[in-house]
Motif scaffolding. Sequence first.
Motif, PDB file in Angstrom:
ATOM      1  N   ASP A 148       0.843  -1.118   0.059  1.00  0.00           N
ATOM      2  CA  ASP A 148      -0.099   0.041   0.051  1.00  0.00           C
ATOM      3  C   ASP A 148       1.000   0.910   0.020  1.00  0.00           C
ATOM      4  N   LYS A 149       1.995   1.146   0.831  1.00  0.00           N
ATOM      5  CA  LYS A 149       2.704   2.264   1.017  1.00  0.00           C
ATOM      6  C   LYS A 149       4.189   1.634   0.999  1.00  0.00           C
ATOM      7  N   LEU A 150       5.111   2.464   0.626  1.00  0.00           N
ATOM      8  CA  LEU A 150       6.723   2.101   0.791  1.00  0.00           C
ATOM      9  C   LEU A 150       7.152   3.451   1.217  1.00  0.00           C
ATOM     10  N   THR A 151       7.868   3.297   2.156  1.00  0.00           N
ATOM     11  CA  THR A 151       8.528   4.474   2.899  1.00  0.00           C
ATOM     12  C   THR A 151      10.217   4.453   2.783  1.00  0.00           C
ATOM     13  N   GLU A 152      10.717   5.625   2.799  1.00  0.00           N
ATOM     14  CA  GLU A 152      12.220   5.463   3.027  1.00  0.00           C
ATOM     15  C   GLU A 152      12.943   4.849   2.036  1.00  0.00           C
ATOM     16  N   TRP A 153      12.391   4.809   0.812  1.00  0.00           N
ATOM     17  CA  TRP A 153      13.149   4.153  -0.243  1.00  0.00           C
ATOM     18  C   TRP A 153      14.352   5.000  -0.754  1.00  0.00           C
ATOM     19  N   GLU A 154      15.401   4.468  -0.268  1.00  0.00           N
ATOM     20  CA  GLU A 154      16.666   5.417  -0.681  1.00  0.00           C
ATOM     21  C   GLU A 154      17.262   5.038  -2.042  1.00  0.00           C
ATOM     22  N   VAL A 155      17.315   6.237  -2.969  1.00  0.00           N
ATOM     23  CA  VAL A 155      17.831   6.229  -4.167  1.00  0.00           C
ATOM     24  C   VAL A 155      18.822   7.252  -4.413  1.00  0.00           C
ATOM     25  N   LYS A 156      19.694   6.985  -5.602  1.00  0.00           N
ATOM     26  CA  LYS A 156      20.431   8.076  -6.081  1.00  0.00           C
ATOM     27  C   LYS A 156      19.802   8.669  -7.326  1.00  0.00           C
ATOM     28  N   ILE A 157      19.610  10.180  -7.246  1.00  0.00           N
ATOM     29  CA  ILE A 157      18.787  10.806  -8.401  1.00  0.00           C
ATOM     30  C   ILE A 157      19.896  11.585  -9.152  1.00  0.00           C
ATOM     31  N   SER A 158      19.617  11.175 -10.502  1.00  0.00           N
ATOM     32  CA  SER A 158      20.758  11.773 -11.418  1.00  0.00           C
ATOM     33  C   SER A 158      19.861  12.978 -11.920  1.00  0.00           C
ATOM     34  N   PRO A 159      20.004  14.415 -11.589  1.00  0.00           N
ATOM     35  CA  PRO A 159      19.167  15.338 -12.142  1.00  0.00           C
ATOM     36  C   PRO A 159      19.698  15.704 -13.361  1.00  0.00           C
ATOM     37  N   ARG A 160      19.085  16.496 -14.232  1.00  0.00           N
ATOM     38  CA  ARG A 160      19.289  16.808 -15.476  1.00  0.00           C
ATOM     39  C   ARG A 160      20.717  17.665 -15.393  1.00  0.00           C
ATOM     40  N   LEU A 161      21.561  17.297 -16.062  1.00  0.00           N
ATOM     41  CA  LEU A 161      22.988  18.389 -16.115  1.00  0.00           C
ATOM     42  C   LEU A 161      23.285  18.682 -14.762  1.00  0.00           C
ATOM     43  N   ALA A 162      23.198  17.629 -13.864  1.00  0.00           N
ATOM     44  CA  ALA A 162      23.543  18.187 -12.330  1.00  0.00           C
ATOM     45  C   ALA A 162      24.362  16.901 -11.758  1.00  0.00           C
ATOM     46  N   ALA A 163      24.978  17.223 -10.560  1.00  0.00           N
ATOM     47  CA  ALA A 163      25.474  16.371  -9.896  1.00  0.00           C
ATOM     48  C   ALA A 163      24.185  15.242  -9.088  1.00  0.00           C
ATOM     49  N   THR A 164      24.802  14.058  -8.898  1.00  0.00           N
ATOM     50  CA  THR A 164      23.816  13.059  -8.241  1.00  0.00           C
ATOM     51  C   THR A 164      23.564  13.677  -6.942  1.00  0.00           C
ATOM     52  N   ILE A 165      22.149  13.103  -6.531  1.00  0.00           N
ATOM     53  CA  ILE A 165      21.864  13.739  -5.163  1.00  0.00           C
ATOM     54  C   ILE A 165      21.244  12.392  -4.515  1.00  0.00           C
ATOM     55  N   ASP A 166      21.429  12.314  -3.097  1.00  0.00           N
ATOM     56  CA  ASP A 166      20.721  11.236  -2.569  1.00  0.00           C
ATOM     57  C   ASP A 166      19.234  11.624  -1.953  1.00  0.00           C
TER      58      ASP A 166
END
Length: 445
Positions: A148-166
């Motif tokens: 039903d719900k998933l919490t605290e799913w930690e991923v590395k995001i690659s924004p467009r033309l910017a450094a990766t963020i947690d």
Amino acid sequence: MKEAMDNLDEFGRKLNIVRDRAAKLQNQHGQSPSQPQPITSQALAELETALEELRVAEEEMRVQNDQLAIANIQIKAENRRYHDLFEFAPDGYLVTDCVGLIREINYAAAKLLNTSQTYLTGKPIANYIQLDQRQAFRARLNQLHHTDKLTEWEVKISPRLAATIDASLTVSIIRDNQGRPTSLRWQMRDITARKKAEETLREVQLHNLQLQENARLKSHFLAIMSHELRTPMNAIVGFSQLLLRQQNSPLAENQQNMVKRIFSNGKHLLKLIEDILQAAKIEANSLELIPQKFNLVELINEIKAEYDSLVKQKNLDFDVHLDLANLIAINDSDRLRQVLVNLLSNAIKFTDVGGVKIKAWELPLDQIAISISDTGIGVAEENTKDIFREFHQVNQTITRQHGGTGLGLAISDRLIKLMGGKIEVESKLNQGSTFTIILPRSVNQ
Ligand code: ADP
């Protein structure tokens, strides 16, 4: 809504036409009573009743319509409010379909992904997951409908033309009446700072562990080394003393001088080893006090007697002033003696003119103060803290002349702390120093 109103108006208009016609028919019927037609008049009466009911129904419908219009305005306002909340929320929010295609995205989420909301709409959210995590992300996304719900799913995001963020994702599954998933609601939070802080904390903890381990190894090494050195050094000191004392075949003068030097250097080394061993024990918290009842005045007088000749040799005065109503203390008397001897020998060592003085008196809360003062070279104020650090000697030329390891005060300070007390120092360069020990009469163990 407008259409419903128009329909209602049209219905009202038609109803009025029918009502007018019915009224005309009734009039006509009333004007020709010669041919009574009971069925017609009854039908007319019923028609009128039916029309009246329809009129009432029309009224009710109008009222309901008005209420519907109000409810509609409220829903619109509510929608706007939800949209504003969604749009201006400090966290990133998105709505996607069940395979992760973005349907709606708020400003904060678009900012995290470093592009515009319009550009993002219709794009798969997985496109913004760091490449090496993308496959695992998709696999988990496909499994989401089981929860039903998933919490605290930690991923590395690659924004467009910017450094990766947690980022931390929370996903809620929206279902229809039959329980089938229809869309996913996502919350996206930048946790880069938190991750960095956690990483730093981990590094600090690791560093601390390493420091602790180093300290433990150092203490262990020192303890072993000191033991290994102490035994042969004791032999060197003992045998050189024997050589100096033996009468049968006395040594030549130059031999005597050499053996004396072996003896005094040996003793110095032995003292250094003893000090190192004790400092290592204190550092490893393995030094335990053995408290017992003893007479403080007797202890101080014994120490005075031991040092009388040394003080006389240096032509110094030696005063003892004891002002104690209760002479008994409960403490590790050997350790206390060690501290007092260290302070007194320093006082004598660093004084060439004037004298040394031992004082003892009682303080409130059943505490005892013992001070050892001298009129010697003193310590500059900026150095009074440092002299309690291991191996710190203010003037190494002077201390080299007089001997000393630079460990005495560090050990004394820790021993007194172990006894629940403290050492204070007051000193003036070239005028002298006073070291005062403040102790509970009875040490807690
Ligand atoms: P040390 O074995 O060198 O005496 P301590 O730890 O006992 O080692 O003392 C550290 C340093 O503090 C000494 O080397 C000296 O510089 C200074 N010091 C200690 N006591 C006195 C004193 N009574 N007068 C002047 N300096 C002192």
